[in-house]
Write a protein that holds these residues in place. Structure first.
Motif, PDB file in Angstrom:
ATOM      1  N   VAL A 250      79.501  71.144 189.628  1.00 31.41           N
ATOM      2  CA  VAL A 250      79.411  70.203 188.949  1.00 31.41           C
ATOM      3  C   VAL A 250      80.616  69.360 189.338  1.00 31.41           C
ATOM      4  N   ARG A 251      80.222  68.079 189.322  1.00 34.70           N
ATOM      5  CA  ARG A 251      81.161  66.853 189.544  1.00 34.70           C
ATOM      6  C   ARG A 251      81.073  65.998 188.500  1.00 34.70           C
ATOM      7  N   VAL A 252      82.270  65.380 188.167  1.00 35.43           N
ATOM      8  CA  VAL A 252      82.124  64.114 187.388  1.00 35.43           C
ATOM      9  C   VAL A 252      82.644  62.831 188.248  1.00 35.43           C
ATOM     10  N   VAL A 253      81.877  62.036 188.110  1.00 33.26           N
ATOM     11  CA  VAL A 253      81.910  60.734 189.039  1.00 33.26           C
ATOM     12  C   VAL A 253      82.631  59.693 188.099  1.00 33.26           C
ATOM     13  N   ASN A 254      83.503  58.919 188.307  1.00 33.17           N
ATOM     14  CA  ASN A 254      83.871  57.791 187.677  1.00 33.17           C
ATOM     15  C   ASN A 254      83.526  56.420 188.420  1.00 33.17           C
ATOM     16  N   GLY A 255      83.131  55.465 187.936  1.00 35.40           N
ATOM     17  CA  GLY A 255      83.148  54.187 188.127  1.00 35.40           C
ATOM     18  C   GLY A 255      84.524  53.236 188.152  1.00 35.40           C
TER      19      GLY A 255
ATOM     20  N   TYR B  82      69.690  66.782 193.238  1.00 28.62           N
ATOM     21  CA  TYR B  82      71.042  66.649 191.957  1.00 28.62           C
ATOM     22  C   TYR B  82      70.491  66.125 190.729  1.00 28.62           C
ATOM     23  N   THR B  83      71.173  66.928 189.850  1.00 27.68           N
ATOM     24  CA  THR B  83      70.670  66.748 188.299  1.00 27.68           C
ATOM     25  C   THR B  83      71.962  66.035 187.994  1.00 27.68           C
ATOM     26  N   TYR B  84      71.812  65.080 186.889  1.00 36.55           N
ATOM     27  CA  TYR B  84      72.881  64.332 186.471  1.00 36.55           C
ATOM     28  C   TYR B  84      72.692  64.051 184.976  1.00 36.55           C
ATOM     29  N   ARG B  85      73.962  63.948 184.197  1.00 34.01           N
ATOM     30  CA  ARG B  85      74.008  63.410 182.888  1.00 34.01           C
ATOM     31  C   ARG B  85      74.817  62.231 182.708  1.00 34.01           C
ATOM     32  N   ILE B  86      74.484  61.281 182.106  1.00 38.06           N
ATOM     33  CA  ILE B  86      75.398  60.120 181.677  1.00 38.06           C
ATOM     34  C   ILE B  86      76.280  60.117 180.691  1.00 38.06           C
ATOM     35  N   TYR B  87      77.296  59.706 180.866  1.00 36.33           N
ATOM     36  CA  TYR B  87      78.258  59.946 179.727  1.00 36.33           C
ATOM     37  C   TYR B  87      78.111  58.480 178.723  1.00 36.33           C
ATOM     38  N   ASP B  88      77.727  58.859 177.421  1.00 41.14           N
ATOM     39  CA  ASP B  88      77.276  57.796 176.587  1.00 41.14           C
ATOM     40  C   ASP B  88      77.748  58.354 175.239  1.00 41.14           C
ATOM     41  N   PRO B  89      79.078  58.244 174.859  1.00 41.34           N
ATOM     42  CA  PRO B  89      79.696  58.736 173.712  1.00 41.34           C
ATOM     43  C   PRO B  89      79.050  58.174 172.396  1.00 41.34           C
TER      44      PRO B  89
ATOM     45  N   SER C  32      81.595  51.528 177.169  1.00 42.26           N
ATOM     46  CA  SER C  32      82.072  52.686 177.478  1.00 42.26           C
ATOM     47  C   SER C  32      82.541  52.838 178.776  1.00 42.26           C
ATOM     48  N   PRO C  33      83.476  53.805 179.158  1.00 36.57           N
ATOM     49  CA  PRO C  33      83.633  54.061 180.808  1.00 36.57           C
ATOM     50  C   PRO C  33      82.426  54.538 181.713  1.00 36.57           C
ATOM     51  N   THR C  34      82.509  54.153 182.558  1.00 35.15           N
ATOM     52  CA  THR C  34      81.241  54.248 183.738  1.00 35.15           C
ATOM     53  C   THR C  34      81.596  55.535 184.291  1.00 35.15           C
ATOM     54  N   ARG C  35      80.628  56.691 183.753  1.00 38.01           N
ATOM     55  CA  ARG C  35      81.115  58.053 184.309  1.00 38.01           C
ATOM     56  C   ARG C  35      79.646  58.854 184.234  1.00 38.01           C
ATOM     57  N   LEU C  36      79.678  59.631 185.030  1.00 40.75           N
ATOM     58  CA  LEU C  36      78.602  60.551 184.832  1.00 40.75           C
ATOM     59  C   LEU C  36      78.789  61.964 185.362  1.00 40.75           C
ATOM     60  N   GLN C  37      78.103  63.125 185.232  1.00 44.71           N
ATOM     61  CA  GLN C  37      78.167  64.320 185.556  1.00 44.71           C
ATOM     62  C   GLN C  37      77.108  64.597 186.709  1.00 44.71           C
ATOM     63  N   VAL C  38      77.209  65.231 187.894  1.00 43.32           N
ATOM     64  CA  VAL C  38      76.210  65.629 188.680  1.00 43.32           C
ATOM     65  C   VAL C  38      76.318  66.973 189.416  1.00 43.32           C
ATOM     66  N   ARG C  39      75.106  67.589 189.245  1.00 43.61           N
ATOM     67  CA  ARG C  39      75.299  68.931 189.899  1.00 43.61           C
ATOM     68  C   ARG C  39      74.392  69.457 190.835  1.00 43.61           C
TER      69      ARG C  39
END
Length: 863
Positions: free
Chosen positions: A84-89, A110-117, A54-61
C-alpha cells in the motif's frame, strides 16, 4: 474561457495525435473527461472532485481482488501492508484534483482510494471498501511492456445440465410409458460449447480485445428430473434427482428456473455462499436442457426460455454475478445477452456509474420525458439507444462506445498480458483467447498486413456476431458471410479499399437509386437497378433492391429455392432501430405449393402506408414488391435526395436454417441519390375523363357561365367564347362549383395559360379557398418551372414541368387513396391522399400569378 486545469492538460499533456485512440500498448491511453485520464506502462493519471477543499492524496495497492472479497481463513485488511502506498499531490487545498501516480509495474492491476474527508460513506460505498476519510475502491490496469498488451480476464463458470427430463410427461394418463431418450451426445455438447465460444468471441471483438470473458464449462451429465416425480413413476425414471434449476413450477420467468450457487469442486451440490474455489469466479451461468415428451408429435422437445440475470451486488457475501436460462433456444444469444447484464453490473461497480462512464444497458430506449394524462412525468433519463439495430448489433455498438482505458478500469478478474509483437492491439497467437491474429488472418509481424489499413481497424470492421440471427442452436448451419480479409485491401471485392468503403463487408453500393416502381409483383422493371444485398445459402438465393422518388420508397425482394421466411427492418430516419418510432418491420412468408408469398407487418406502428404485391415468376422465384409513401399517413418524409435509409434482412431456409444478407441485425445505411434528367413517365394512372363519363360538361364556347359558378367579380369573366382571368396580377382568386359531398372526383379542363394553371378541391372545414388549403394541383408554378400536387399546404409530389403554349388539357383525380395530375391526357404527378375519407364540397380553379389563365371546357365527375 477554458478552465485552467483543462488548459494544463492540453499544454502539458499529450498532443492531439497522441490523444487519438491508441490500438495497442505502444502509446499511452488517454481519456481526459473521466476519472482515470491517462494510462501508461509505469504510471497513471487520475482526476477527482471533493465536496470541500482538501489535500490531493490517494492510496494505491497491488491486487486483483476488491477489499471485501470473501476468502478462506481470517479476513485481512488489504489497505494495511507493504503493497500500500499513499501518494500526495502538490501542497495546498483544492476541490478539483489531478494526480499522476508513477513507479508502477506494467500489466498490473492497482486498486486505489481517494482521500475525501468531507464525504460520509454510504452503506453501499462501505461494502465496496470506503472507510472515512477514504472513498470506496476503484481500479485500473497499467499497460503491458513492449511486445505485449494488457487484457482483463474475467473467469465465468458455466454449468450445463444436458439430460433433464419432465418425467411426468413420459407417463401417459392411460398408463402408456415413453422411454427416456439417449443422453445428449458428445457432438451436441460440442455444439453448445461452440455457442459459448461464439459469445466470447463477440465480446472480445467488440471491447477492442481488452476483456476476455473466459467461459469455463462444467457438465453435470446425470439424468435429472424436472418437476415432481409422478405417483405411477416407472422404474426407468424412479429416483432421479430433481434439477437444481427446478423452482416449483414448470416455468419460472424469465429464465425458466431458479438461481443457485455452483461449486465447481462438487457440481452436483447446491452450495451456500460463500463458496471458496481455487478459481475466483466473477460470473456464473446455469443452463438446464429440459425436455418433455410431446405425444402429438411423438418426440422429445426442448423447453425454450428467456433469460434471467443477477448482478455483482452481493460480491462481498461470496456470490458472483449470475445468469440462468434453459436450453431449447439460441444458446449463443442467451449467453451473450444475459451475460451482458452481468457486464453492465461489473461496469456499475467499476466505473463512475454516470451516463458517459458505464456499460450501456442492453434493453434499448431513447432518452425521453413525457407528461402523462394524469399529470405525472414518464422519464427515461439515460440514453440506451443509438444508431444501431437490434440484439447483437446494439451490444456491439454500445460496447464500442467505451474507450480502451474504460475497459482497463474493470475492478474484477485478473490482469494479464498477452503477446502483441507488432503493437497493433490485436493479440498474436494465443489459443486461450477467443480471437487473435492467427484466426483473423493478419500478420503478427506487421501492424498493417494489407499495407494500408491498420490491423486493429481491419479486425473491427466486423461485429463478430454468430453466423445466424436468433435461432434455436439445434437449427443453426453456417452460411457464407464476408469477414475482414487482412491480406486484401478490399475485403468484399467491390473495388473500394476497406478504408474508403462506407460498407466494407457488403459488396453492393450503399445507395437508394432514384426511380419509381409500379407495385404489381413483377420484378421486370428492376432489371437494371443495382442490388443492395444478396445471399446464396442452403440451396436458396435471396436478393434485395431499392429505389425512391418524391412519392415513395420502393423495395423488391426476389427469393428462389427452399426459402421459408424473411424478416425485413427499415430505418427511414437513419437514427437506429430504437431511437425513432419510424422503423418499419415486416415478415414475408413463402406461399404453399407455388402460391404467392404473404407479407405481414410486425412493428408496433403497424407500418402505416405500406403497400405490397407478391407473385411467383415463371422461373419459380417469389417476388415481393413493397412501397412506403413519402408523407401522408406514412411515418417517413423527405424532400429531394440525401436521406439515409437503413435496412437489414434475415430469415430461414430449408427446415429453419437461419440466414442473413449482412451481419445479424446490423443496418446497411444507404443514401438516396439525386435524380438527373426528366423522371420516367408515370404508368398505371387514370385515363382522361371523357364527355360520356362526365356528370357535368361545360363548353364555354357554346354555353354561358351559369349561376352555379362562384367567382370573384372583375377577375373571372366570360369573353370571346372562354372564361378568362382578366386581371392577372391581383393575386389568386377562385372560380368554383360547390354543393358536392365527394370522396372521389375527376375534374378535367381544356385551357390556355402562360403559367400557374391550378385545380383545387376543398372540404367543408376549409376556411379559405386558396392554393395552400386542402387539395391543389397545378402545372407551371414557380415561374412555369414546376408542376405539383399539394395537400393541406405541403408539397406531396412534384416534377419539373411547365405549361406549353396553345390549348392543353389538365385533370385532377382523387381515387382509391391516390391523387393524380394528368397533363395532355398523360399522368404527370401522383401522390398519396393523406385524408381519403374526408369529403370535398367545392371543386374549381384558381387564377392569378400573371398566368393569364383561359378556360375553354370543363368536365366533372364527383361521387
Amino acid at each position: 474561457m477554458r478552465p485552467l486545469w483543462l488548459a494544463c492538460l492540453l499544454l502539458h499533456g499529450p498532443g492531439l495525435a497522441e490523444r487519438a485512440a491508441a490500438h495497442g500498448d505502444t502509446r499511452p491511453l488517454v481519456d481526459p473527461a473521466r476519472p482515470v485520464t491517462r494510462l501508461e506502462r509505469t504510471s497513471a493519471t487520475l482526476q477527482w472532485h471533493t465536496r470541500v477543499p482538501s489535500p490531493t492524496r490517494l492510496q494505491v495497492r497491488l491486487g486483483d481482488m476488491p477489499m471485501h472479497t470473501p476468502r478462506p481463513g481470517r479476513p485481512r485488511n488489504p489497505w494495511v501492508g507493504a503493497d500500500v502506498r499513499v501518494v500526495n499531490g502538490p501542497a495546498g487545498l483544492r476541490s478539483h484534483h489531478v494526480l499522476r501516480v508513477g513507479g508502477l509495474r506494467p500489466a498490473t492491476r492497482y486498486t486505489y482510494r481517494i482521500y475525501d474527508p468531507g464525504a460520509e460513506p454510504t452503506p453501499t460505498e462501505a461494502r465496496w471498501g470506503a472507510a472515512k476519510p477514504w472513498r470506496r475502491e476503484f481500479s485500473f490496469s497499467t499497460l503491458a511492456p513492449a511486445g505485449r498488451m494488457t487484457v482483463i480476464r474475467i473467469p465465468v463458470k458455466v454449468l450445463l445440465m444436458p439430460n433433464v427430463l419432465n418425467v411426468a410427461s413420459a407417463h401417459g394418463a392411460s398408463g402408456a410409458l415413453t422411454p427416456p431418450p439417449p443422453l445428449m451426445s458428445d457432438a451436441d455438447l460440442r455444439r453448445i460449447k461452440a455457442e459459448y465460444a461464439d459469445s466470447a468471441r463477440f465480446f472480445f471483438g467488440n471491447n477492442g480485445f481488452r476483456v476476455w470473458y473466459d467461459f469455463r464449462i462444467y457438465v453435470d451429465a446425470r439424468r435429472q428430473r424436472w418437476g415432481e416425480e409422478p405417483a405411477n413413476v416407472d422404474r426407468a425414471y424412479a429416483g432421479w434427482p430433481v434439477c437444481r434449476s427446478w423452482a416449483g413450477s414448470d416455468y419460472e420467468g424469465p429464465g425458466g428456473g431458479r438461481f443457485t450457487i455452483v461449486d465447481t469442486r462438487d457440481i452436483e451440490r447446491v452450495a451456500e455462499p460463500p463458496v471458496h474455489e481455487p478459481e475466483l469466479y466473477v460470473g456464473q451461468i446455469e443452463q438446464a436442457f429440459v425436455r418433455r415428451w410431446v405425444p402429438q408429435r411423438r418426440e422429445w422437445e426442448f423447453y425454450g426460455s428467456g433469460g434471467g440475470a443477477l448482478g455483482i451486488d452481493d460480491w462481498d457475501r461470496g456470490v458472483p454475478s449470475r445468469s440462468q436460462y434453459l436450453g431449447g433456444g439460441d444458446t449463443a444469444w442467451l449467453a451473450t445477452h444475459e451475460f451482458h447484464h452481468q457486464i453492465e453490473s461489473l461496469g456499475t461497480f467499476s466505473l463512475a456509474n454516470r451516463e458517459d462512464d458505464r456499460v450501456v444497458f442492453n434493453h434499448y430506449f431513447p432518452r425521453r420525458r413525457v407528461k402523462r394524462a394524469d399529470g405525472r412525468w414518464e422519464e427515461w433519463t439515460w440514453s440506451t439507444s443509438f444508431r444501431h439495430g437490434e440484439h447483437y448489433d446494439g451490444m456491439a455498438y454500445t460496447d464500442r462506445m467505451l474507450t480502451p482505458l474504460q475497459w482497463l478500469r474493470l475492478h474484477f478478474g485478473q490482469t494479464i498480458s498477452v503477446r502483441d509483437a507488432d503493437g497493433d492491439g490485436v493479440p498474436d497467437n494465443d489459443p486461450r483467447l477467443p480471437l487473435d491474429e492467427r484466426r483473423i488472418g493478419s500478420s503478427p509481424r506487421s501492424a498493417r498486413t494489407d499495407g494500408a489499413m491498420h490491423d486493429y481497424d481491419k479486425a473491427t470492421l466486423s461485429h463478430w456476431a454468430p453466423y445466424a440471427p436468433l435461432t434455436s442452436s439445434w437449427l443453426k448451419a453456417p452460411h457464407p458471410r464476408i469477414r475482414p480479409n487482412p491480406r486484401s485491401r478490399d475485403s468484399d471485392g467491390d473495388g473500394l479499399a476497406d478504408g474508403d468503403d462506407p460498407v466494407p463487408l457488403n459488396p453492393y453500393p450503399p445507395f437508394v437509386w432514384p426511380g419509381r416502381a409500379v407495385i404489381d409483383g413483377d420484378a421486370t422493371e428492376w432489371r437494371d437497378v443495382p442490388l443492395a444485398g444478396r445471399i446464396e445459402a442452403h440451396g436458396a438465393r435471396v436478393t434485395f433492391q431499392q429505389r425512391y422518388d418524391a412519392e415513395a420508397y420502393y423495395g423488391c425482394l426476389v427469393a428462389r429455392g427452399p426459402w421459408e421466411r424473411l424478416h425485413v427492418a427499415l430505418d427511414g430516419e437513419g437514427q437506429g432501430f430504437f431511437s425513432t418510432d419510424a422503423v418499419y418491420t415486416f415478415t414475408v412468408t413463402a406461399g404453399a405449393a407455388g402460391a404467392a408469398p404473404e407479407l405481414r407487418p410486425t412493428s408496433g406502428n403497424r407500418c402505416p402506408g405500406l403497400t405490397w404485391r407478391a407473385s411467383v415468376a415463371p422461373d419459380g422465384s417469389a417476388v415481393v414488391e413493397f412501397r412506403i409513401p413519402n408523407r401522408g399517413e406514412s411515418l417517413w418524409f423527405w424532400t429531394g435526395a440525401g436521406r439515409e435509409i437503413g435496412w437489414y434482412i434475415n430469415g430461414t431456409v430449408d427446415g429453419g436454417k437461419p440466414i442473413d444478407l449482412y451481419e445479424p441485425f446490423r443496418f446497411v445505411y444507404c443514401r438516396m441519390l439525386e435524380p438527373a434528367g426528366k423522371p420516367d413517365p408515370l404508368t398505371g394512372g387514370p385515363g382522361p375523363l371523357s364527355a360520356a363519363d362526365a356528370q357535368r360538361d361545360f363548353d364555354f364556347a357554346t354555353q354561358p357561365m351559369g349561376p352555379e359558378w362562384r367567382f370573384v367579380q372583375g377577375n373571372w369573366a366570360q369573353q370571346d367564347g372562354a372564361v378568362r382571368f382578366v386581371q392577372g396580377h391581383d393575386g389568386e382568386n377562385y372560380l368554383l362549383l360547390d354543393g358536392f359531398g365527394a370522396r372521389e372526383f375527376d375534374i378535367w379542363v381544356e385551357f390556355e395559360a402562360g403559367s400557374d394553371m391550378h385545380i383545387g378541391a376543398w372540404t367543408a372545414d376549409a376556411q379559405r379557398t386558396d392554393n395552400m388549403t386542402d387539395y391543389v394541383a397545378f402545372v407551371g408554378g414557380f415561374g412555369n418551372a414546376r408542376s405539383v400536387i399539394r395537400t393541406f399546404g405541403d408539397e406531396a409530389a412534384g416534377v419539373e414541368a411547365g405549361v406549353e403554349p396553345g390549348r392543353r388539357t389538365m385533370q385532377f383525380t382523387r381515387r382509391g387513396r391516390e391523387l393524380w395530375l394528368l397533363y395532355d391526357g398523360k399522368p404527370l404527378v401522383r401522390a398519396d391522399d393523406p385524408a381519403p375519407d374526408r369529403a370535398v364540397n367545392r371543386l374549381g380553379f384558381l387564377g392569378g400569378w400573371g398566368g393569364r389563365q383561359v378556360i375553354h371546357r370543363v368536365r366533372i365527375r364527383a361521387q
